[in-house]
Design a protein around this motif. Structure first.
Motif, PDB file in Angstrom:
ATOM      1  N   ARG A 188       0.833  -1.207   0.000  1.00 45.60           N
ATOM      2  CA  ARG A 188       0.000   0.000   0.000  1.00 45.60           C
ATOM      3  C   ARG A 188       0.861   1.247   0.000  1.00 45.60           C
ATOM      4  O   ARG A 188       0.502   2.262  -0.604  1.00 45.60           O
ATOM      5  N   GLY A 189       2.008   1.176   0.662  1.00 48.19           N
ATOM      6  CA  GLY A 189       2.923   2.318   0.653  1.00 48.19           C
ATOM      7  C   GLY A 189       3.387   2.654  -0.755  1.00 48.19           C
ATOM      8  O   GLY A 189       3.465   3.829  -1.139  1.00 48.19           O
ATOM      9  N   ILE A 190       3.684   1.616  -1.541  1.00 48.10           N
ATOM     10  CA  ILE A 190       4.096   1.821  -2.930  1.00 48.10           C
ATOM     11  C   ILE A 190       2.951   2.424  -3.737  1.00 48.10           C
ATOM     12  O   ILE A 190       3.144   3.338  -4.541  1.00 48.10           O
ATOM     13  N   LEU A 191       1.732   1.919  -3.497  1.00 47.38           N
ATOM     14  CA  LEU A 191       0.556   2.451  -4.184  1.00 47.38           C
ATOM     15  C   LEU A 191       0.327   3.915  -3.826  1.00 47.38           C
ATOM     16  O   LEU A 191       0.057   4.742  -4.699  1.00 47.38           O
ATOM     17  N   TYR A 192       0.437   4.250  -2.530  1.00 45.38           N
ATOM     18  CA  TYR A 192       0.217   5.628  -2.089  1.00 45.38           C
ATOM     19  C   TYR A 192       1.211   6.583  -2.751  1.00 45.38           C
ATOM     20  O   TYR A 192       0.853   7.693  -3.150  1.00 45.38           O
ATOM     21  N   THR A 193       2.467   6.138  -2.855  1.00 41.09           N
ATOM     22  CA  THR A 193       3.489   6.973  -3.478  1.00 41.09           C
ATOM     23  C   THR A 193       3.148   7.222  -4.952  1.00 41.09           C
ATOM     24  O   THR A 193       3.218   8.357  -5.436  1.00 41.09           O
ATOM     25  N   PHE A 194       2.771   6.165  -5.654  1.00 43.92           N
ATOM     26  CA  PHE A 194       2.398   6.298  -7.066  1.00 43.92           C
ATOM     27  C   PHE A 194       1.195   7.217  -7.219  1.00 43.92           C
ATOM     28  O   PHE A 194       1.139   8.052  -8.135  1.00 43.92           O
ATOM     29  N   MET A 195       0.213   7.069  -6.328  1.00 42.52           N
ATOM     30  CA  MET A 195      -0.993   7.890  -6.398  1.00 42.52           C
ATOM     31  C   MET A 195      -0.674   9.369  -6.191  1.00 42.52           C
ATOM     32  O   MET A 195      -1.182  10.226  -6.904  1.00 42.52           O
ATOM     33  N   GLU A 197       2.116  10.881  -6.771  1.00 38.34           N
ATOM     34  CA  GLU A 197       2.880  11.388  -7.917  1.00 38.34           C
ATOM     35  C   GLU A 197       1.997  11.606  -9.147  1.00 38.34           C
ATOM     36  O   GLU A 197       2.342  12.385 -10.034  1.00 38.34           O
ATOM     37  N   ASN A 198       0.844  10.903  -9.189  1.00 35.37           N
ATOM     38  CA  ASN A 198      -0.008  10.961 -10.378  1.00 35.37           C
ATOM     39  C   ASN A 198      -1.382  11.571 -10.117  1.00 35.37           C
ATOM     40  O   ASN A 198      -2.279  11.464 -10.966  1.00 35.37           O
ATOM     41  N   TYR A 233     -12.642   4.808   4.168  1.00 39.06           N
ATOM     42  CA  TYR A 233     -12.094   5.757   5.132  1.00 39.06           C
ATOM     43  C   TYR A 233     -11.099   6.677   4.438  1.00 39.06           C
ATOM     44  O   TYR A 233     -10.564   6.347   3.379  1.00 39.06           O
ATOM     45  N   PHE A 234     -10.868   7.822   5.052  1.00 41.50           N
ATOM     46  CA  PHE A 234      -9.892   8.780   4.523  1.00 41.50           C
ATOM     47  C   PHE A 234      -8.612   8.671   5.320  1.00 41.50           C
ATOM     48  O   PHE A 234      -8.612   8.755   6.550  1.00 41.50           O
ATOM     49  N   SER A 235      -7.488   8.439   4.627  1.00 44.62           N
ATOM     50  CA  SER A 235      -6.183   8.347   5.270  1.00 44.62           C
ATOM     51  C   SER A 235      -5.582   9.739   5.397  1.00 44.62           C
ATOM     52  O   SER A 235      -5.190  10.346   4.404  1.00 44.62           O
ATOM     53  N   GLU A 236      -5.539  10.230   6.621  1.00 41.19           N
ATOM     54  CA  GLU A 236      -4.948  11.550   6.873  1.00 41.19           C
ATOM     55  C   GLU A 236      -3.466  11.556   6.519  1.00 41.19           C
ATOM     56  O   GLU A 236      -2.943  12.533   5.985  1.00 41.19           O
ATOM     57  N   GLU A 237      -2.801  10.421   6.798  1.00 43.54           N
ATOM     58  CA  GLU A 237      -1.362  10.333   6.551  1.00 43.54           C
ATOM     59  C   GLU A 237      -1.032  10.468   5.068  1.00 43.54           C
ATOM     60  O   GLU A 237      -0.098  11.163   4.685  1.00 43.54           O
ATOM     61  N   HIS A 238      -1.834   9.798   4.221  1.00 44.43           N
ATOM     62  CA  HIS A 238      -1.528   9.776   2.795  1.00 44.43           C
ATOM     63  C   HIS A 238      -2.448  10.671   1.966  1.00 44.43           C
ATOM     64  O   HIS A 238      -2.246  10.799   0.757  1.00 44.43           O
ATOM     65  N   GLN A 239      -3.465  11.234   2.615  1.00 46.55           N
ATOM     66  CA  GLN A 239      -4.392  12.150   1.945  1.00 46.55           C
ATOM     67  C   GLN A 239      -5.108  11.484   0.760  1.00 46.55           C
ATOM     68  O   GLN A 239      -5.277  12.085  -0.304  1.00 46.55           O
ATOM     69  N   VAL A 240      -5.510  10.230   0.954  1.00 41.47           N
ATOM     70  CA  VAL A 240      -6.290   9.516  -0.062  1.00 41.47           C
ATOM     71  C   VAL A 240      -7.442   8.788   0.633  1.00 41.47           C
ATOM     72  O   VAL A 240      -7.386   8.490   1.825  1.00 41.47           O
ATOM     73  N   THR A 241      -8.486   8.516  -0.113  1.00 43.95           N
ATOM     74  CA  THR A 241      -9.619   7.737   0.396  1.00 43.95           C
ATOM     75  C   THR A 241      -9.482   6.297  -0.057  1.00 43.95           C
ATOM     76  O   THR A 241      -9.238   6.027  -1.243  1.00 43.95           O
ATOM     77  N   VAL A 242      -9.608   5.376   0.883  1.00 47.02           N
ATOM     78  CA  VAL A 242      -9.533   3.943   0.592  1.00 47.02           C
ATOM     79  C   VAL A 242     -10.953   3.386   0.578  1.00 47.02           C
ATOM     80  O   VAL A 242     -11.726   3.628   1.503  1.00 47.02           O
ATOM     81  N   ILE A 243     -11.293   2.639  -0.478  1.00 47.65           N
ATOM     82  CA  ILE A 243     -12.640   2.064  -0.575  1.00 47.65           C
ATOM     83  C   ILE A 243     -12.544   0.553  -0.801  1.00 47.65           C
ATOM     84  O   ILE A 243     -11.605   0.055  -1.432  1.00 47.65           O
ATOM     85  N   ARG A 244     -13.541  -0.157  -0.269  1.00 43.49           N
ATOM     86  CA  ARG A 244     -13.622  -1.612  -0.430  1.00 43.49           C
ATOM     87  C   ARG A 244     -15.029  -1.969  -0.929  1.00 43.49           C
ATOM     88  O   ARG A 244     -15.891  -2.354  -0.144  1.00 43.49           O
TER      89      ARG A 244
END
Length: 309
Positions: A188-195, A197-198, A233-244
């Motif tokens: 997920r850390g790799i995904l967050y970084t890519f997100m 950047e893009n 939920y919204f990740s404050e650390e990564h500033q993205v919303t995670v959905i399932r």
């Protein structure tokens, strides 16, 4: 399984005892051994239902490698999955307002059944909902993993999407006491970084109903807390919303759908998924045993933690 680009490729094809003859708007299937014929009509713009009929009548599985736009929804929805798959996905999407117009949604494609069904579900939603959002399928690939990604890549491509493959040396990093937790966190850390950047604002993950209740019980029994996998939920650390979106879908129904569509599932190389020492597998088997006398046990457990969502 036979792969074709269009129905005319079946002409003069011989499979087992069958011979196919394809005309302009009909086809003939001749059983040369038992001396009978099957005659079918078809629509060139949508042959999915015809291929399903062929499978029912002959047990020959034929799939299209290239879809016309109008064929995509017919293929994804298949038949018999409204109550088991599409309704619970719609319920989760609506309750947690998972996708809005303008969203750019990264889809974590592990190559397992859950992530491919998730991808199908999001493509379906984009087709039927009046929402303009973007789907970006991403696969985190360990360099040590020699799995062939060509079939998975081709599958994503025939819906009009390119699979973004990010290579990593993750296998060398996961040498901890709790490798599954660390592996998931690193991915997920790799995904967050890519997100970041893009400019991608949402991450869709393929966790389903069984994953949520198993994680809850693992945390209760082994960690002494009530932490859960939230459907959104919204990740404050990564500033993205995670959905399932599969949060209300039972794993057995995902398996049924995957088998019916013969999804290109990557064979797992992870030893922890089937290890007898896996705590998650232990919990999964306990729930399975209880469900034999209490079939609705999964829904009962999920309802009991509803307030934690």
């Amino acid at each position: 399984m036979i792969r074709i680009n269009n129905i005319f490729e079946l002409h003069n094809l011989k499979v087992d005892n069958y011979l196919f003859e394809v005309m302009e708007d009909s086809l003939k299937i001749i059983n040369r051994k038992e001396k009978f014929e099957i005659n079918l009509t078809y629509n060139k713009e949508n042959v999915i239902s015809t291929l399903e009929t062929i499978k029912k009548l002959t047990e020959i599985k034929i799939v299209l490698d290239n879809f016309k736009d109008r064929e995509i929804l017919s293929y994804i929805e298949s038949k018999g999955f409204n109550k088991l798959l599409w309704n619970p996905i719609g319920k989760a999407m609506h309750r947690f307002n998972m996708i809005e117009a303008g969203d750019r949604v990264a889809v974590g494609i592990s190559g397992g059944k859950d992530s491919i069904v998730l991808f199908n579900a999001l493509v379906r939603i984009k087709k039927i909902a009046n929402l303009d959002f973007e789907i970006i399928p991403i696969h985190i690939h360990m360099k040590e993993d020699l799995s062939d990604l060509s079939e998975l890549t081709a599958y994503i491509k025939k819906f009009g999407y390119d699979l973004k493959v990010i290579e990593t040396n993750l296998g060398n990093l996961v040498k901890e006491k709790n490798p599954c937790f660390l592996c998931g966190r690193l991915r997920r850390g790799i995904l967050y970084t890519f997100m970041k950047e893009n400019g991608i604002n949402k991450l869709a993950l393929g966790h389903h109903k069984d994953d949520i209740i198993e994680t809850f019980l693992l945390n209760i029994i082994y960690q002494g807390n009530r932490n859960i996998m939230k459907p959104a939920y919204f990740s404050e650390e990564h500033q993205v919303t995670v959905i399932r979106p599969l949060a209300f879908v039972e794993e057995k129904n995902i398996i049924s759908y995957s088998k019916k569509l013969s999804l290109p599932i990557l064979e797992t190389k992870c030893p922890y998924e089937t290890s007898v020492d896996s705590k998650r597998l232990r919990i999964k088997n306990i729930i399975k045993d209880i469900s034999l006398e209490t079939p609705d046990v999964r829904s009962t457990i999920l309802n009991s933690i509803n307030d934690l969502f």
